[in-house]
Enzyme design. Structure first.
Site, PDB file in Angstrom:
ATOM      1  CB  THR A 118      -0.917   0.032   1.236  1.00 16.78           C
ATOM      2  OG1 THR A 118      -1.587   1.296   1.318  1.00 16.78           O
ATOM      3  CG2 THR A 118      -0.113  -0.157   2.512  1.00 16.78           C
ATOM      4  CE1 TYR A 142      -3.420  -2.064   5.124  1.00 13.79           C
ATOM      5  CE2 TYR A 142      -3.542   0.196   4.314  1.00 13.79           C
ATOM      6  CZ  TYR A 142      -3.521  -1.175   4.079  1.00 13.79           C
ATOM      7  OH  TYR A 142      -3.590  -1.648   2.784  1.00 13.79           O
TER       8      TYR A 142
END
Length: 328
Positions: A118, A142
Site C-alpha cells: 500500500t 495499517y
C-alpha cells in the site's frame, strides 16, 4: 502439470479478481482465506482452503497438499481508522500472519512471493507524485504493518533466497467487466460503492467531507486504479519472478488522481441518476492530494492500465452493484 499459486485473501475483493486473472493466465489459484471478510461465493476459479494465517500448522498442510509455485498475498486488515483504534490487532494479524506465511513458503521451497502492499507506507506525502524511491514514513498502524511485511520479505530474501515483487497503490475501484466477481464489503467504507448505494437509495446520501481544500473544485484528490488493471499487474509481477528477474517494488497509479466531485459527476453521467450529497466538515488527517505514478511498472512490466478511467471504473461497479453482489 498444473501450476498452483496460493492466493491469500482470495475470497476478498481484490483477491477474487486476482484468482480470475491467474486462471486466465494458465495458473490454478488456490484460495487461502478465513472468510472473516471474504465471500465463499467469490471463490470460482480454483479450490478453497479455509484457514487463518495465524495457524502455521494449517499453512504447512496447504503448502504440502498443493505445492504452489508462488504465493500472492492479499489477506490483511486494511482500514486506517480501525488500525488507529486497534494497532495491536493490526500488527498481530498483518505482520505475524505474513511472517507465518513467509516461513511456510520457505519451508516448502516456494520462493516466489507477490505482495499486495500500500502507499500508506509513505505516510503523509501530500501534493507529490509518489514513486518507488519516495521515503517511507507511515503514520498509522495499517501503513506501519505493511512496511514491516516489506521488511520481512527483504530479510527473507537475504537469508533464504525468497524473491518478492511488491506493489504499492492507493484506491482500487470497479469490478470484473464480465460480472463474475465484484466489490462487496460489510460494512462498506469505499467512496464509489458508497456513492452507488446513495444513488440506488440504499443509504440517505453521500457525505462529502470538506469542500475547501486547495484543489480546483475544493474536494480531496485521490488516486484510483481499476481492479482488473491492478490484478493484471500482479500477474505480470508473478511472471517477472518466475522468469528469474529478482525482487522488485512497483507503484501502481494514474499520477493525477480524481477529486471527490469528479467521482460524483462521473457517477451521475454513467448512471443517469441524481446523486444525493450532503456537505460535511473535513475529517482529521485527510490530505489534500494523494497520488502515485507507475512509470516503472509501465516500462519494466509492460503494464497498461487501460480500464483505469472514472467512466470504466464506475460503469463496471454499477453493473455489479445492480446484481446485488454476493447477497442477492
Amino acid at each position: 502439470m498444473p501450476r498452483h499459486v496460493l492466493v491469500t485473501g482470495g475470497a476478498g475483493y481484490i483477491g477474487s479478481h486476482a484468482c480470475k486473472a491467474l486462471s486466465r493466465a494458465g495458473f490454478v489459484p488456490v484460495t487461502f482465506d478465513n472468510l472473516s471478510t471474504g465471500w465463499r461465493e467469490a471463490v470460482r476459479f480454483g479450490p478453497l482452503e479455509v484457514g487463518d494465517l495465524g495457524d502455521p500448522a494449517r499453512l504447512a498442510q496447504v503448502f504440502d497438499r498443493w505445492r504452489p509455485v508462488a504465493v500472492m498475498h492479499f489477506a490483511a486488515l486494511s482500514l486506517v481508522g480501525d488500525s488507529m483504534r486497534d494497532p495491536a490487532g493490526y500488527w498481530r494479524a498483518n505482520v505475524l500472519g505474513a511472517l507465518n506465511l513467509a516461513e511456510a513458503a520457505v519451508n516448502a521451497g516456494c520462493l516466489d512471493f507477490v505482495l499486495s502492499s500500500t502507499c500508506a507506507t509513505y505516510g503523509d506525502q501530500d501534493g507529490v507524485v509518489l514513486t518507488e524511491e519516495t521515503p517511507q514514513a507511515p503514520i498509522n498502524a495499517y501503513g506501519g504493518s505493511k512496511r514491516a511485511i516489506e521488511d520481512i520479505l527483504r530479510d527473507f530474501g537475504a537469508s533464504h533466497g525468497l524473491r518478492s515483487v511488491i506493489f504499492r497503490y492507493f484506491n482500487v475501484a470497479g469490478a470484473d467487466p464480465e460480472g463474475e466477481v465484484g466489490e462487496c464489503h460489510r460494512p462498506e467504507t469505499h467512496l464509489i460503492p458508497l456513492l452507488l448505494d446513495a444513488i440506488a437509495g440504499l443509504r440517505p446520501a453521500l457525505t462529502v467531507y470538506g469542500s475547501d481544500y486547495a484543489t480546483p473544485d475544493g474536494t480531496c484528490i485521490r488516486d484510483y486504479v481499476h481492479v482488473a488493471d491492478l490484478v493484471e499487474a500482479h500477474v505480470l509481477g508473478l511472471n517477472w519472478l518466475l522468469e528469474g528477474r529478482g525482487s522488485r517494488v512497483f507503484c501502481l497509479g494514474t499520477g493525477r488522481g480524481f477529486s471527490v466531485r469528479e467521482v460524483i459527476e462521473a457517477a451521475r453521467a454513467v448512471t443517469n441518476r441524481s446523486v444525493p450529497v450532503v456537505e460535511g466538515d473535513r475529517r482529521p488527517g485527510d490530505a489534500t492530494r494523494l497520488v502515485c505514478g507507475s512509470a516503472r511498472a509501465v516500462e519494466e512490466l509492460g503494464w497498461r492500465p487501460g480500464r483505469s478511467t472514472l467512466r470504466a471504473m464506475i460503469a463496471d461497479a454499477w453493473r455489479w452493484h445492480q446484481t446485488g453482489g454476493y447477497e442477492r
